[in-house]
Design an enzyme around this catalytic site. Structure first.
Site, PDB file in Angstrom:
ATOM      1  N   CYS A  80       0.839  -1.193   0.000  1.00 31.18           N
ATOM      2  CA  CYS A  80       0.000   0.000   0.000  1.00 31.18           C
ATOM      3  C   CYS A  80       0.877   1.247   0.000  1.00 31.18           C
ATOM      4  O   CYS A  80       2.107   1.157   0.057  1.00 31.18           O
ATOM      5  CB  CYS A  80      -0.944   0.009   1.205  1.00 31.18           C
ATOM      6  N   CYS A 131       3.520   1.703   2.663  1.00 31.98           N
ATOM      7  CA  CYS A 131       4.790   1.025   2.379  1.00 31.98           C
ATOM      8  C   CYS A 131       5.688   1.914   1.529  1.00 31.98           C
ATOM      9  O   CYS A 131       6.898   1.993   1.749  1.00 31.98           O
ATOM     10  CB  CYS A 131       4.538  -0.291   1.653  1.00 31.98           C
ATOM     11  N   ASP A 176       7.594  26.102 -33.884  1.00 30.36           N
ATOM     12  CA  ASP A 176       8.645  26.533 -34.795  1.00 30.36           C
ATOM     13  C   ASP A 176       8.191  26.138 -36.200  1.00 30.36           C
ATOM     14  O   ASP A 176       7.535  25.115 -36.379  1.00 30.36           O
ATOM     15  CB  ASP A 176       9.964  25.854 -34.443  1.00 30.36           C
ATOM     16  N   ASP A 224      12.204  21.065 -33.504  1.00 26.16           N
ATOM     17  CA  ASP A 224      12.975  19.879 -33.877  1.00 26.16           C
ATOM     18  C   ASP A 224      14.461  20.130 -34.023  1.00 26.16           C
ATOM     19  O   ASP A 224      15.231  19.194 -34.220  1.00 26.16           O
ATOM     20  CB  ASP A 224      12.445  19.291 -35.189  1.00 26.16           C
ATOM     21  N   ASP A 226      16.149  25.109 -31.298  1.00 25.76           N
ATOM     22  CA  ASP A 226      14.885  25.105 -30.565  1.00 25.76           C
ATOM     23  C   ASP A 226      15.055  24.649 -29.124  1.00 25.76           C
ATOM     24  O   ASP A 226      14.137  24.797 -28.310  1.00 25.76           O
ATOM     25  CB  ASP A 226      13.871  24.167 -31.249  1.00 25.76           C
TER      26      ASP A 226
END
Length: 727
Positions: A18, A21, A419, A620, A624
């Protein structure tokens, strides 16, 4: 060389039941010298630990074992395969067979049927359930007591022991009565129901990790390698960069690489989410784990082992499933005090019923019901189960989410900045127009290609490709110097030349009036304008270059889908405003930020955040990366650079901008599941504990409700597996 500030260690944790723990293991690991961060996930049963270089990892193992749990340091091993059939059903089955005869008389009694068993028979049936199949609760509960804390096992052990003990007392006290009303069935039924709940929960949790197992199963065990003119089969771990891998039709490709021989189609669906096979020929790039189609191909391995795309995808998904969402930290704080509070409530229930009504038998049963129904399991599983299912199904469709925090942030995105190049456009510019002041187009192209010869910029590649296509002799260049976001300059034949943007030309004092009308026409066509100028002596313009980049066919649909999601779209570009607005109009973007230098994109992110709230960036390229890092969440195209993917919170495995909307969609769906799960987890306890304390719930019903609570939140999370982009 900079030394790493910490090393990341992932430990499997055995014995957790649980969220209490989880809190105990985290606290134990955090106390270890050299540990700067420790996160434990109940659903994956893993701990992610940041340990200072030089610290002994064995101290982590010792700390976990001292806290009452088992672990071991990770060892190099073969990739995990999908788990086989679960054999842990038999304890549940035997426990149920022993419990049913105890429960049936209680069920049929309201119908006037008295099928009660003799007390000694009830004792014989209940004892193995209590102390053999329930032994796990005693062991884990005892460890919790030694650690001066509590967990679900302690609650179950105390509750069922109280019911068993009360029954023993009554059996001894009234041994002369054959048909005593005992409560052995309460303890046995609770243990059986909890075991059943744990078994169902385990099955459901394994389904949440099926995405990882599916990815791991993509790796073939062996590779066929061509060496010295002959083909030999090698174990996958013996494969090295540069090896020539022979892949026959319908086989899985063993490593990332470049096709040297053969033509085929490759199924990359489980890696990129692309449903259609992709044509591959000499020079084409293939990814390990994808399936070869109809042709035999020879691939030169370029990345193997942990450096392969598949290995990085698996690592990213595992990391996302192991990390905690911010909302889970609040739940953990609640769970840390949950068990002590429940113990106090159970004691108050016992004393309240016993002292005020004198019905100590009923008081014990009500206290047992409080202990049993108050299980923090559902609280601990509510968030990680949803995160695991959400990140898994997202990966299946080509969306890799770095961590749970990125998943949680993405649902609240209000504005996305795109972009232009490589995200909305194909990212493969071509030279469309070249106007020379003196009319000598070939000479201007030769000079432009010479200046661009040392650049990897997409615009430079367009110029060089045009020079090669037209068989222009390119002179040598020297002293190349790049001005980020502006252009490049070099010396060619003793002349100082520069190629760059209109903005840079103005900064250099170059008069472009001679080609101004051509510039206006070129920009209206949506083409990027670059200028070739000579800086020797008095700066002067030599030529205008018009670079065109085709829009991605999915761009318009992607922007429309994001608009339907209520997200504001902004386009960022270093191009002139005329070019930017032309492109934006074609895809349906109303806000444009043009002529922005790469270094200024991060400050634009800050402006957008102040104006709109949570902001995302899609890019990409290397330029960037600062903006991706500055945004609340970054989306990097998988076709882009490693720098962009490292800075982003989400990587899109295909260069398809529609995946941005898909990522937002799965984030919103996952966060909704988290909220639903937390509601039900709290609902069970907020409603169930008072009902149990007031005597409206028997221990058997309480045990069933507790087991059902954990199963229900995991099952609800599993509904995410039906998600598909666009729904």
């Amino acid at each position: 060389m900079n030394m790493p500030t910490s090393i990341q260690i992932r430990l499997p944790i055995e014995g957790m039941t649980c969220s209490s723990c989880v809190a105990r293991v985290e606290k134990a690991l955090a106390k270890v010298p050299g540990v700067s961060r420790a996160e434990v996930n109940l659903a994956t049963e893993m701990a992610d630990v940041a340990l200072a270089p030089g610290a002994d990892p064995e101290t982590l193992v010792a700390a976990v074992r001292k806290a009452g749990y088992e672990t071991h340091l990770p060892v190099a091993k073969e990739p995990e395969r999908p788990a086989g059939p679960d054999q842990s059903w038999w304890p549940v089955a035997i426990s149920a067979l022993l419990t049913v005869p105890l429960v049936v008389p209680m069920v049929v009694e309201p119908f006037g049927l008295h099928w009660g068993l003799p007390g000694w028979v009830q004792l014989l049936l209940a004892t193995p359930v209590q102390f053999v199949f329930g032994a796990r609760f005693y062991r884990a509960g005892w460890k919790a007591l030694l650690a001066r804390t509590g967990n679900m096992d302690l609650l179950v052990a105390l509750g069922t022991s109280a019911a068993y003990g009360l029954s023993i007392y009554m059996l001894v006290e009234h041994w002369e009565h054959d048909m005593l009303h005992l409560y052995f069935e309460a303890g046995a039924a609770v243990i059986t129901l909890v075991l059943l709940g744990k078994w169902l929960e385990g099955r459901a949790k394994r389904q949440t990790t099926e995405a990882i197992r599916a990815l791991q199963a993509l790796r073939p065990d062996r590779a066929r390698v061509r060496r010295d003119g002959t083909e030999v089969e090698l174990p996958l771990e013996a494969l090295a960069v540069g090896d020539l891998v022979v892949v026959r039709p319908a086989e899985r490709i063993a490593a990332d690489g470049e096709v040297l021989e053969g033509d085929t189609h490759v199924d990359e669906s489980l890696i990129t989410g692309e449903s259609l096979p992709v044509a591959k020929g000499p020079g084409g790039r293939v990814t390990g784990g994808s399936v070869n189609g109809e042709g035999l191909i020879v691939v030169r391995a370029t990345a193997v082992g942990t450096q392969s795309v598949l290995a990085r995808i698996i690592e990213l998904v595992e990391s996302a499933q192991a990390k905690k969402a911010p909302i889970q930290r609040l739940v953990d704080k609640v769970s840390a005090v949950f068990v002590p509070v429940v113990l106090v409530l159970a004691l108050l229930t016992l004393l309240g019923w016993g002292l005020f009504t004198g019905q100590w038998e009923q008081a014990v049963l009500n206290a047992v019901a409080v202990l049993v129904i108050a299980c923090p399991c559902a609280l601990g599983l509510a968030t990680p189960a949803a995160v695991m299912a959400g990140t898994g199904v997202a990966a299946k469709h080509g969306v890799l989410i770095k961590d749970a925090e990125a998943l949680e942030i993405a649902h609240g995105v209000r504005v996305i900045a795109f972009d232009k190049t490589g995200t909305l456009t194909v990212g493969k510019p071509t030279l469309v127009a070249l106007e020379a002041v003196d009319g000598d187009r070939a000479a201007a192209l030769a000079l432009a290609a010479a200046v661009q010869s040392g650049s990897e910029h997409p615009l430079a590649k367009a110029v060089l490709a045009a020079a090669a296509r037209e068989a222009v002799a390119v002179p040598a260049a020297e002293g190349l110097k790049v001005s980020a976001g502006r252009g490049i300059e070099a010396r060619v034949g003793g002349r100082r030349l520069a190629i760059g943007s209109s903005r840079w030309m103005r900064e250099l004092g170059v008069d472009t009036a001679a080609l101004e009308s051509q510039r206006e026409h070129t920009e209206r066509q949506g083409q990027t304008v670059s200028w070739l100028a000579e800086l020797s002596g008095s700066p002067r313009v030599l030529a205008l270059l018009g670079i065109g980049d085709e829009l991605k066919p999915e761009a318009t649909e992607a922007i429309a889908e994001l608009a339907r999601q209520g997200i504001e779209i902004v386009m960022l570009t270093g191009d002139s405003r005329a070019v930017a607005e032309s492109i934006a109009a074609r895809v349906g973007i109303r806000q444009v930020r043009a002529e922005i230098l790469p270094g200024d994109k991060a400050s634009v992110m800050q402006e957008l955040r102040q104006a709109h709230g949570v902001v995302a960036m899609v890019g990409d390229g290397i330029n960037d990366a600062p903006a991706l890092a500055a945004a609340d969440i970054g989306f990097a195209m998988g076709s882009g650079t490693d720098a962009a993917m490292h800075a982003a919170g989400v990587t899109l495995m295909r260069g398809d901008p529609r995946l941005v909307a898909a990522a937002i969609g799965i984030s919103r769906r996952t966060y909704a599941k988290i909220r639903q799960n937390l509601f039900w987890a709290f609902f069970y306890n907020v409603v169930g504990i008072p009902l149990a304390a007031l005597g409206f719930l028997s221990p058997v019903i309480a045990g069933a409700a507790m087991a059902f609570s954990s199963v229900s939140v995991v099952t609800n999370a599993l509904l995410l597996r039906r998600w598909k982009p666009g729904n």
